[in-house]
Design an enzyme around this catalytic site. Structure first.
Site, PDB file in Angstrom:
ATOM      1  CD  GLU A 119      -6.689  -2.876  27.939  1.00 35.31           C
ATOM      2  OE1 GLU A 119      -7.834  -2.395  27.825  1.00 35.31           O
ATOM      3  OE2 GLU A 119      -5.756  -2.274  28.487  1.00 35.31           O
TER       4      GLU A 119
ATOM      5  CG  ASN B 208     -16.172  -3.206  21.717  1.00 32.60           C
ATOM      6  OD1 ASN B 208     -16.443  -3.528  20.567  1.00 32.60           O
ATOM      7  ND2 ASN B 208     -16.955  -3.500  22.744  1.00 32.60           N
TER       8      ASN B 208
ATOM      9  CG  HIS C 157     -22.948   1.791  24.954  1.00 27.36           C
ATOM     10  ND1 HIS C 157     -21.627   2.126  25.141  1.00 27.36           N
ATOM     11  CD2 HIS C 157     -23.157   0.622  25.628  1.00 27.36           C
ATOM     12  CE1 HIS C 157     -21.061   1.195  25.903  1.00 27.36           C
ATOM     13  NE2 HIS C 157     -21.954   0.280  26.206  1.00 27.36           N
TER      14      HIS C 157
ATOM     15  NE  ARG D  96     -18.117  -0.253  29.525  1.00 26.19           N
ATOM     16  CZ  ARG D  96     -17.637  -0.737  30.664  1.00 26.19           C
ATOM     17  NH1 ARG D  96     -18.405  -0.881  31.731  1.00 26.19           N
ATOM     18  NH2 ARG D  96     -16.370  -1.093  30.731  1.00 26.19           N
TER      19      ARG D  96
ATOM     20  CG  ASP E 169     -27.047  -4.997  23.358  1.00 27.63           C
ATOM     21  OD1 ASP E 169     -28.235  -5.160  23.037  1.00 27.63           O
ATOM     22  OD2 ASP E 169     -26.635  -5.105  24.537  1.00 27.63           O
TER      23      ASP E 169
ATOM     24  CB  THR F 229     -13.392   0.742  23.232  1.00 26.36           C
ATOM     25  OG1 THR F 229     -13.676  -0.280  24.195  1.00 26.36           O
ATOM     26  CG2 THR F 229     -12.123   1.462  23.622  1.00 26.36           C
ATOM     27  CG  PHE F 230     -19.942  -1.479  23.821  1.00 22.77           C
ATOM     28  CD1 PHE F 230     -19.880  -2.847  24.052  1.00 22.77           C
ATOM     29  CD2 PHE F 230     -21.135  -0.952  23.330  1.00 22.77           C
ATOM     30  CE1 PHE F 230     -20.968  -3.677  23.791  1.00 22.77           C
ATOM     31  CE2 PHE F 230     -22.221  -1.767  23.063  1.00 22.77           C
ATOM     32  CZ  PHE F 230     -22.139  -3.131  23.290  1.00 22.77           C
TER      33      PHE F 230
HETATM   34  C1  LIG Z   1     -12.195   1.698  31.474  1.00 22.20           C
HETATM   35  C2  LIG Z   1     -12.066   0.530  30.527  1.00 22.20           C
HETATM   36  O1  LIG Z   1     -13.289   0.360  29.840  1.00 22.20           O
HETATM   37  C3  LIG Z   1     -13.323  -0.669  28.898  1.00 22.20           C
HETATM   38  O2  LIG Z   1     -14.673  -0.821  28.497  1.00 22.20           O
HETATM   39  P1  LIG Z   1     -15.320  -0.187  27.204  1.00 22.20           P
HETATM   40  O3  LIG Z   1     -14.304   0.665  26.554  1.00 22.20           O
HETATM   41  O4  LIG Z   1     -16.614   0.437  27.545  1.00 22.20           O
HETATM   42  O5  LIG Z   1     -15.758  -1.413  26.255  1.00 22.20           O
HETATM   43  P2  LIG Z   1     -15.236  -2.901  26.191  1.00 22.20           P
HETATM   44  O6  LIG Z   1     -13.776  -2.920  26.150  1.00 22.20           O
HETATM   45  O7  LIG Z   1     -15.889  -3.608  25.110  1.00 22.20           O
HETATM   46  O8  LIG Z   1     -15.649  -3.591  27.560  1.00 22.20           O
HETATM   47  C4  LIG Z   1     -16.916  -3.611  28.023  1.00 22.20           C
HETATM   48  C5  LIG Z   1     -17.518  -5.019  27.949  1.00 22.20           C
HETATM   49  O9  LIG Z   1     -18.661  -4.985  28.779  1.00 22.20           O
HETATM   50  C6  LIG Z   1     -19.776  -5.524  28.115  1.00 22.20           C
HETATM   51  N1  LIG Z   1     -20.687  -4.434  27.710  1.00 22.20           N
HETATM   52  C7  LIG Z   1     -20.526  -3.097  27.846  1.00 22.20           C
HETATM   53  N2  LIG Z   1     -21.592  -2.432  27.364  1.00 22.20           N
HETATM   54  C8  LIG Z   1     -22.448  -3.363  26.902  1.00 22.20           C
HETATM   55  C9  LIG Z   1     -23.729  -3.297  26.278  1.00 22.20           C
HETATM   56  O10 LIG Z   1     -24.298  -2.244  26.041  1.00 22.20           O
HETATM   57  N3  LIG Z   1     -24.302  -4.474  25.937  1.00 22.20           N
HETATM   58  C10 LIG Z   1     -23.686  -5.673  26.155  1.00 22.20           C
HETATM   59  N4  LIG Z   1     -24.308  -6.773  25.762  1.00 22.20           N
HETATM   60  N5  LIG Z   1     -22.502  -5.767  26.763  1.00 22.20           N
HETATM   61  C11 LIG Z   1     -21.878  -4.634  27.123  1.00 22.20           C
HETATM   62  C12 LIG Z   1     -19.243  -6.218  26.869  1.00 22.20           C
HETATM   63  O11 LIG Z   1     -18.866  -7.527  27.195  1.00 22.20           O
HETATM   64  C13 LIG Z   1     -18.013  -5.377  26.556  1.00 22.20           C
HETATM   65  O12 LIG Z   1     -17.097  -6.068  25.767  1.00 22.20           O
HETATM   66  C14 LIG Z   1     -12.924  -1.994  29.534  1.00 22.20           C
HETATM   67  O13 LIG Z   1     -12.746  -2.970  28.553  1.00 22.20           O
HETATM   68  C15 LIG Z   1     -11.617  -1.883  30.263  1.00 22.20           C
HETATM   69  O14 LIG Z   1     -11.366  -3.083  30.959  1.00 22.20           O
HETATM   70  C16 LIG Z   1     -11.690  -0.742  31.261  1.00 22.20           C
HETATM   71  O15 LIG Z   1     -12.650  -1.072  32.250  1.00 22.20           O
END
Ligand SMILES: C[C@@H]1O[C@H](OP(=O)(O)OP(=O)(O)OC[C@H]2O[C@@H](n3cnc4c(=O)[nH]c(N)nc43)[C@H](O)[C@@H]2O)[C@@H](O)[C@H](O)[C@@H]1O
Length: 382
Positions: A31, A34, A240, A242, A325, A342-343
């Protein structure tokens, strides 16, 4: 001794330490940052509610360790929460303590967990056609985490528990062994919020203020590059974008590069035609970002990314750069996010706290097919 813990160097004593009890939790290893922030809120609210009834339990903040998406961290050592968050602000909402603070109080420097509960999902959450809060002891489980890289954390007993429903039901488990002092839950993402979206939820969310250096760096960038010194900027739009796994396996939810350019242009022309500055937060590869940038530039936009220097990356880490960011996205005149990331959700919450009109916040990029569900709105409750 049993009267408390005394630090011989500073000659101060913590008389409560031997009375206090501690809860730790860990999250499913893959996980991301976020979702983990939301899991923290579930535990923080559980502990904050309990404190109102003079409950002596404290929540230990699980360090950030080897997150799958944080690729620049070659030497991974556990990162304290203070690197990313304002600990005093977290403490103003819930009784939380950093793991290293606990270590500094245990003289032998070994933390022994009395019971490590490994939470598991029920095979059929809708047994008899209904989702009910329930738990029962399970079997055949293992702890799949690494105690955040600490080799001085041990445990006496491991207990498998199938669990579903509200997090406060974990107190039933804790109550079975009143003499336990350290209790840990693995797979802390399984229990759900007791009250999602309520005032308590938002009070907790508001207490998750970021580390001051990260805020300062984001504000400096906004002032120098995006022409904004206010809380609510009018001079730029943020996105954002992604990519990575989303771009590979969620084609039905996310657009191509060309599709992104087209949608952003249409959106800006419709909502805020005078704005030319576009800030892009993304986990995309350099080649994708360069293409997006040049296509947006060719139709008249000024494109901005926060690119940390080597020393900034070393200091802030991937997590801090992601927060910078998010802060920059939070202050933009309009924000456009990625569906079900979740970001993106955390940015939307930040904008609710800042008081932006929801029409400027709950916007998403659509897939090239044009089939596009509206994003869910989670409005603040004050
Ligand atoms: C489908 C799921 O989606 C979930 O992602 P999702 O909710 O977008 O969001 P997060 O859980 O935060 O995971 C994405 C990670 O990718 C990087 N990241 C993504 N977008 C950005 C951005 O705009 N700027 C920067 N600096 N870093 C970014 C950052 O390290 C972030 O914690 C994943 O955690 C799960 O493992 C799974 O893949």
């Amino acid at each position: 001794n049993n009267e408390g813990y005394c630090d011989l160097k500073t000659k101060t004593c913590d008389h409560d330490f031997f009375k206090e009890k501690f809860i730790l939790y860990d999250v499913n290893p893959p996980e991301g940052f976020n979702l983990r922030r939301d899991v923290y809120m579930r535990f923080a609210i559980m502990l904050s509610d309990a404190k109102k009834n003079k409950n002596e339990w404290k929540l230990i903040l699980p360090p950030w360790y080897r997150l799958y998406h944080w690729r620049s961290e070659s030497k991974s050592s556990p990162i304290h929460w203070s690197k990313f968050f304002d600990i005093e602000s977290l403490k103003s909402f819930a009784p939380v303590v950093e793991l290293h603070e606990v270590f500094s109080k245990t003289e032998i420097n070994i933390l022994n967990i009395d019971r490590l509960y490994v939470l598991q999902n029920f095979p059929d959450p809708f047994e008899d056609g209904e989702f009910k809060d329930k738990w029962e002891f399970g079997e055949d489980c293992d702890y799949d985490g690494e105690f955040w890289g600490y080799n001085n954390i041990t445990f006496t007993e491991i207990v498998c528990v199938k669990f579903q429903g509200r997090i406060s039901n974990l107190w039933e488990l804790i109550a079975l062994h009143p003499s336990d002092k350290f209790v840990m839950f693995a797979h802390g993402e399984i229990p759900l919020h007791d009250h999602y979206g309520t005032k308590t939820f938002w009070d907790c969310r508001k207490s998750m203020k970021f580390n001051k250096d990260l805020i300062e760096t984001a504000k400096k960038f906004m002032s120098e590059h995006l022409d904004c010194k206010e809380e609510k900027c009018t001079s730029y739009v943020s996105v954002h974008w992604r990519r990575q796994d989303f771009a590979r396996s969620r084609r039905k939810d996310v657009p191509s590069i060309q599709g992104t350019v087209k949608q952003l242009d249409t959106f800006i022309k419709k909502n805020t035609p005078n704005v030319v500055n576009v800030f892009i937060a993304s986990d995309g590869q350099n080649s994708e970002l360069t293409q997006l940038e040049s296509q947006l530039k060719s139709i008249g936009y000024r494109v901005h990314f926060f690119v940390p220097s080597m020393s900034e990356l070393d200091d802030f880490k991937d997590g801090g750069v992601a927060i910078i960011d998010q802060i920059i996205c939070s202050h933009a005149a309009y924000f456009i996010g990625t569906f079900e990331s979740t970001f993106t959700f955390r940015i939307q919450e930040e904008r609710e706290i800042l008081g932006f009109d929801s029409s400027t916040t709950f916007n998403r990029l659509c897939p090239d097919s044009g089939k596009c569900e509206k994003p869910s709105k989670w409005s603040i409750v004050n």
